[in-house]
Design an enzyme around this catalytic site. Sequence first.
Site, short mmCIF file in Angstrom:
data_model
loop_
_atom_site.label_atom_id
_atom_site.label_comp_id
_atom_site.label_asym_id
_atom_site.label_seq_id
_atom_site.Cartn_x
_atom_site.Cartn_y
_atom_site.Cartn_z
N THR A 560 0.85 -1.18 0.00
CA THR A 560 0.00 0.00 0.00
C THR A 560 0.90 1.24 0.00
O THR A 560 2.12 1.14 0.04
CB THR A 560 -0.89 0.04 1.26
OG1 THR A 560 -0.08 0.39 2.40
CG2 THR A 560 -1.55 -1.30 1.51
N LYS A 584 7.04 4.08 0.79
CA LYS A 584 8.09 5.00 1.23
C LYS A 584 7.77 5.71 2.53
O LYS A 584 8.62 6.42 3.07
CB LYS A 584 8.33 6.05 0.13
CG LYS A 584 8.90 5.50 -1.16
CD LYS A 584 9.11 6.55 -2.20
CE LYS A 584 7.82 6.93 -2.89
NZ LYS A 584 7.28 5.88 -3.73
N ALA A 616 12.37 1.59 -7.84
CA ALA A 616 11.70 0.31 -8.10
C ALA A 616 12.68 -0.85 -7.93
O ALA A 616 13.26 -1.02 -6.87
CB ALA A 616 11.05 0.32 -9.47
N GLY A 669 -0.27 7.58 -18.74
CA GLY A 669 -0.27 6.99 -17.41
C GLY A 669 1.00 7.19 -16.63
O GLY A 669 1.21 6.56 -15.58
N ASP A 683 7.40 13.32 -4.23
CA ASP A 683 7.73 11.89 -4.26
C ASP A 683 9.22 11.70 -4.49
O ASP A 683 9.86 10.88 -3.83
CB ASP A 683 6.93 11.20 -5.37
CG ASP A 683 7.13 9.69 -5.35
OD1 ASP A 683 6.74 9.07 -4.34
OD2 ASP A 683 7.68 9.15 -6.31
N LYS A 687 12.25 10.00 -1.92
CA LYS A 687 13.29 9.05 -2.33
C LYS A 687 14.68 9.61 -2.03
O LYS A 687 15.57 8.88 -1.56
CB LYS A 687 13.16 8.74 -3.81
CG LYS A 687 11.86 8.05 -4.18
CD LYS A 687 11.72 7.90 -5.69
CE LYS A 687 10.38 7.29 -6.08
NZ LYS A 687 10.20 7.19 -7.53
N GLY A 802 6.76 1.39 -12.74
CA GLY A 802 6.04 0.36 -13.49
C GLY A 802 5.73 -0.82 -12.61
O GLY A 802 6.54 -1.22 -11.76
#
Length: 822
Positions: A560, A584, A616, A669, A683, A687, A802
């Site tokens: 989630t 995260k 990722a 997308g 975001d 990171k 992805g």
Amino acid sequence: MRVLKFGGTSLGSAQAIRKVVEIIKDNEHTGKVQVVVASAMAGATDALIDLAQRAQAGDHAYIALAQTIQNQHQAVAAAFLPDSALAPAMVSITQAFEELIRTLDGVAILRELSPRILDEVMSFGERLSASLLAQVLRAVDVPAAYLDTRTLILTDNRHGNAQVLAEQTARRIRAFFKDPKTLPLQIATGFIAATEEGATTTLGRGGSDLSAALFGAVLEAESVEIWTDVDGILTADPRMVKNAFTIDALSYVEAMELSHFGAQVLYPPTIRPALEKGIPLRVRNTFNPEGKGTWIVKDIDSGPYPIRGISSMNHVVLIRVQGSGMVGVAGFSSRLFGALARRGINIILITQSSSEYSICFAVLPDDAQGAEVAVREEFQGEIDRGVLDEPVIESDLAIIAVVGCRMKLTSGISGRIFHALGRNGVNVVAIAQGSSELNISAVIARQDQAKALNAIHEVFFLAGARSVNLFLLGIGLIGGTLLDQLADQQEVLAGEHQIRINLVGAANSRYMRFNPEGLEPKEIKSLSGKDPKVEPFTLEGFIERMQQLNLPNSAFCDCTASDDVAAQYEQILRAAIPVVTPNKRANSGPYDYYKRLITLSKDRGIPYLYEVTVCAGLPVISTLRDLFLSGDKVRRIEAVLSGTLSFIFNNYDGSRPFSALVRDAKAKGYTEPDPRDDLNAKDAARKALILARECGMVLEFSDVMIEPILPAACFAAAGVEAFFTELEKSDEAFEQRRAAAAARGEALRYVAVIEGGSARLTLRSEPAGSPFRSLVDSDNIVVITTDRYSALSIVIKGPGAGAQVTAGGVFADILRIARTLV
């Protein structure tokens, strides 16, 4: 010549008795068996005890219940005996129950049930079953006679657990079998015996096995076969360890050790007569007579495994005595164990500290109070003077015993045992090991028994094989893709790599489902209220159930993006459950929480894996860790950490306005439904913060400097279309900045820079030779400069977003957990 013994389950029904008859008549046993020892029918002994207790309480229901037991025996007789033999058999059974009722009537009148009378009542079980089996065998042309062992086996008068008088018993057995060729097959009662005065006694737990071993030892049988309802002695209790398997052979001493700590097939005293005479025992399955069973012999090779088996006792009490008054005091142990012996208390396990400051011992719960009283009475003076503490009682405990003769010759056994326990969060309360090195025993919490058994069993008997019991929270895009990958790879992992990922719990935002035996990954993707096995989801309920199941080698996977779920990681790690996450929120939240998680994972040895939180599936975090562990020092990290921003600036060549590129990214997308959620760079900042913290920097999210990409009016716009209207107004300003960079042969890139104890994100111009100019579409890139890699930096580049690559990275972390299990 062989002696056979059939347990209660082997004689519990007409169908079972038919199997017994087939075994006695088969080619392997015909003409080779002198004695068959019979237990009471399954459940009969407990039923007889219940009758006696009811009679003592004045409950006359014992009469009707006795009739039920009588009917059971008469039904078996009717199933086998011809009319000519049936009538006398029915009379014999009726007479036996009339005698039983007279005894129970006396108990009811006096309201007194002495151990001697209880032994008399219990004896009816074996007397009836042995007599009935002898009649059944005669009906199928097997010469057989009923043998009441009260005439042969003599004991003391300790009713309920009588001790055999070995010499007198041996003389009587030899005299009875003086000329064995003249005797038919003897169907002997197990469990029961008599005093020299003729009073009926019982031999206690495992008494029928002891009866068989006595006959085998005195008659010098070639073997004693114990027929039961399992295929032999198993490597562990199959009720708790599903992949337990039959042990082909073990030594007497190993069998003694295993049976002492709860192996249900045998009981220690039953082995002793055979051990003294060197007679092999063989445990076999009445319902699978073709099976090899388990041989118990004097000498045996070490076998293919480092240990022979694992046994356990599921309910013990530990009593600890400690204080300075013990140190260097001769005779202290003698006083302690003498006091316990005088009260007839059996000690299961003993361990003492090398300092002599404390000693603890395990007893059965029924003996705990008596043991405590014995300790207090013996040492009250020392307790009053303060040189001994009050005895400490710990209950709800279990004992795990790892047994095997090869342990003495193999280093590292104890390390593997305690690693398996520690890795699964099983706390060891006490440890004991004999000087023979055949047994390592650990006292643990009773609730952890099944988990401990499975963890140790996997380590030693499935060497190289690893399994993870996975709990998955979040089955949307990333979680759903992970489920597909699990389903597709299960057979390959199991067959080629001996890794089994067992999905045992899963949940979405509305429903959750659990199955310790395993869930089908692709079925779980469509988890809905239509499934009758689902439950309404609550985060607290999911975590509580995960902890209650208490499965070995568990792991929790959070797919989630929830702050609430991330806030539970500490609780989950404290329960010794590893955490795998692409979320995260925990690592980019308050620094203190991040530090607690890292410290807890390190100190407890519980994996906390979050490789996927940055780029990722790219190996960024693991690379940083390897650099630190090898002694290198990171000087600077530069990175493009947003797939959305990477796509936009990689394709911003002036052929289209900036706003048009953003619309294109949204259509493909690459952005959130509201592109501002990506263009605010938060975001990417999270990171960057994670990478900075991995480099040892103590930073909060507010310390990360973010250069705004968009004008403030874009963020203030009320809705997505209003945002694009404002963004179009900025196209000219973006174009001017792009063109100026292009005139210098450079291109715009939005780059995170981590160095000097700070982290910032900035839009900057990159020259033609920059690694950031090599990016394609939504690729991420991380450039790491260290003391060793200063002239030529480490470059990690590839897809940073992805579902497939993100889920693949999560999958890889789960497999890393599997590798830590060995």
